[in-house]
Design a protein around this motif. Structure first.
Motif, PDB file in Angstrom:
ATOM      1  N   THR A  56       6.725  -0.215   6.667  1.00 11.74           N
ATOM      2  CA  THR A  56       6.161  -1.571   6.768  1.00 11.74           C
ATOM      3  C   THR A  56       6.935  -2.450   5.792  1.00 11.74           C
TER       4      THR A  56
ATOM      5  N   LEU B  60       2.052   9.873  -1.107  1.00 10.78           N
ATOM      6  CA  LEU B  60       1.359   8.834  -1.891  1.00 10.78           C
ATOM      7  C   LEU B  60       2.265   8.280  -2.988  1.00 10.78           C
TER       8      LEU B  60
ATOM      9  N   HIS C 150       4.663   5.910  -1.505  1.00 11.76           N
ATOM     10  CA  HIS C 150       3.958   4.657  -1.198  1.00 11.76           C
ATOM     11  C   HIS C 150       3.738   3.810  -2.453  1.00 11.76           C
TER      12      HIS C 150
ATOM     13  N   ASN D  55       5.062   0.140  -3.259  1.00  9.51           N
ATOM     14  CA  ASN D  55       4.121  -0.985  -3.094  1.00  9.51           C
ATOM     15  C   ASN D  55       3.327  -1.358  -4.339  1.00  9.51           C
TER      16      ASN D  55
ATOM     17  N   SER E  48      -2.311  -0.107  -4.490  1.00  8.08           N
ATOM     18  CA  SER E  48      -1.969  -0.682  -3.182  1.00  8.08           C
ATOM     19  C   SER E  48      -2.626   0.151  -2.074  1.00  8.08           C
TER      20      SER E  48
ATOM     21  N   LEU F 270      -3.306   1.992   1.483  1.00  5.96           N
ATOM     22  CA  LEU F 270      -2.493   2.712   2.474  1.00  5.96           C
ATOM     23  C   LEU F 270      -3.410   3.116   3.628  1.00  5.96           C
TER      24      LEU F 270
ATOM     25  N   THR G 246      -1.397   5.830   8.642  1.00  9.21           N
ATOM     26  CA  THR G 246      -0.006   5.863   8.172  1.00  9.21           C
ATOM     27  C   THR G 246       0.240   7.142   7.383  1.00  9.21           C
ATOM     28  N   LEU G 247      -0.742   7.523   6.548  1.00 12.40           N
ATOM     29  CA  LEU G 247      -0.587   8.750   5.758  1.00 12.40           C
ATOM     30  C   LEU G 247      -0.514   9.978   6.685  1.00 12.40           C
TER      31      LEU G 247
ATOM     32  N   GLN H 260       2.928   9.971   8.110  1.00 15.68           N
ATOM     33  CA  GLN H 260       3.993  10.252   7.145  1.00 15.68           C
ATOM     34  C   GLN H 260       3.977  11.698   6.654  1.00 15.68           C
TER      35      GLN H 260
ATOM     36  N   THR I 103      -9.028   3.379   4.675  1.00 14.48           N
ATOM     37  CA  THR I 103      -7.958   2.936   3.772  1.00 14.48           C
ATOM     38  C   THR I 103      -8.014   3.736   2.475  1.00 14.48           C
TER      39      THR I 103
END
Ligand code: CMP
Length: 212
Positions: free
Chosen positions: A54, A137, A140, A144, A148, A150, A154-155, A158, A187
């Motif tokens: 992103t 993590l 990420h 970010n 932040s 996530l 997405t996790l 990934q 989230t």
């Protein structure tokens, strides 16, 4: 003097949340710099469309097809209402020839991308799921910043844990107990890179010295 507003008026394009900016496989003659908003770079896989990354304000994308004249290597979708500065091929080449700093920035960005992909590849081949989650993590939060958010999906993508969601929830709930993450609906809020590093160290020690 040319102001930022002049540039936006001349080269800016608006995209609404969810709108495709271009699709994987398209022919492409433009590159994009994000002015405001966010863009998901996604790729088709056997299991559907996956988010590779992103991107946010100041990031650019779409340079590959302009440089190598190949098809778009991935799709770009506005993750929120977004404004991009759009450079056509001529303008992009003009800028690259005139400005060594731009060439350097693109090379730096491509190196970082390759480095991130190498790390991700390494992470996806480890059988240790705790480590997969912790490393994802860490990547990420380093990109970010502390605290932040996530998205859980997405996790999952990934870490390649689509078929191990229960295991992922178990790992996340241990991390929540250790106060390194907070889970709010779908989230995950990642507290800090320092905390995740400490937790990683704890897992490594546990592996060496056993559970009890
Ligand atoms: P292009 O191939 O023109 O269109 C898709 C764009 O997505 C590509 O240029 C890059 O700018 C970007 N892109 C492709 N793969 C990645 C990746 N792994 N990480 C970040 N950006 C990518």
């Amino acid at each position: 003097m040319v102001t930022e507003d002049d540039i936006i008026n001349q080269y800016g394009k608006r995209y609404t949340k969810g709108q495709y900016i271009f699709r994987e496989g398209d022919h492409g003659e433009e590159m994009f710099i994000i002015h405001t908003g966010k863009v998901n770079i996604t790729k088709r896989t056997d299991e559907g469309e996956k988010i590779l990354v992103t991107l946010g304000p100041g990031d650019f994308f779409g340079e590959m097809a302009v440089i190598d004249k190949g098809p778009r290597s991935a799709s770009a979708i506005a993750a929120e209402d977004t404004v991009c500065i759009v450079l056509d091929e001529d303008l992009f080449e003009q800028q690259m020839q005139r400005n060594a700093k731009i060439v350097k920035k693109i090379l730096k960005n491509m190196s970082a991308r390759l480095r991130a992909m190498n790390e991700q590849l390494q992470n996806l081949t480890t059988k240790d799921y705790n480590m997969r989650v912790v490393n994802a993590l860490l990547i990420h939060v380093n990109k970010n910043g502390d605290n932040s958010p996530l998205p859980l999906q997405t996790l999952i993508e990934q870490t390649g844990m689509e078929d191990y969601k229960d295991k992922l929830h178990e790992i996340l709930s241990s991390m929540e107990k250790a106060k390194v993450v907070t889970i709010s609906g779908d989230t995950i809020i990642v507290s800090s890179s320092a905390n995740i590093e400490k937790y990683k160290h704890y897992l490594e020690m546990k592996k060496v010295f056993g559970e009890s």
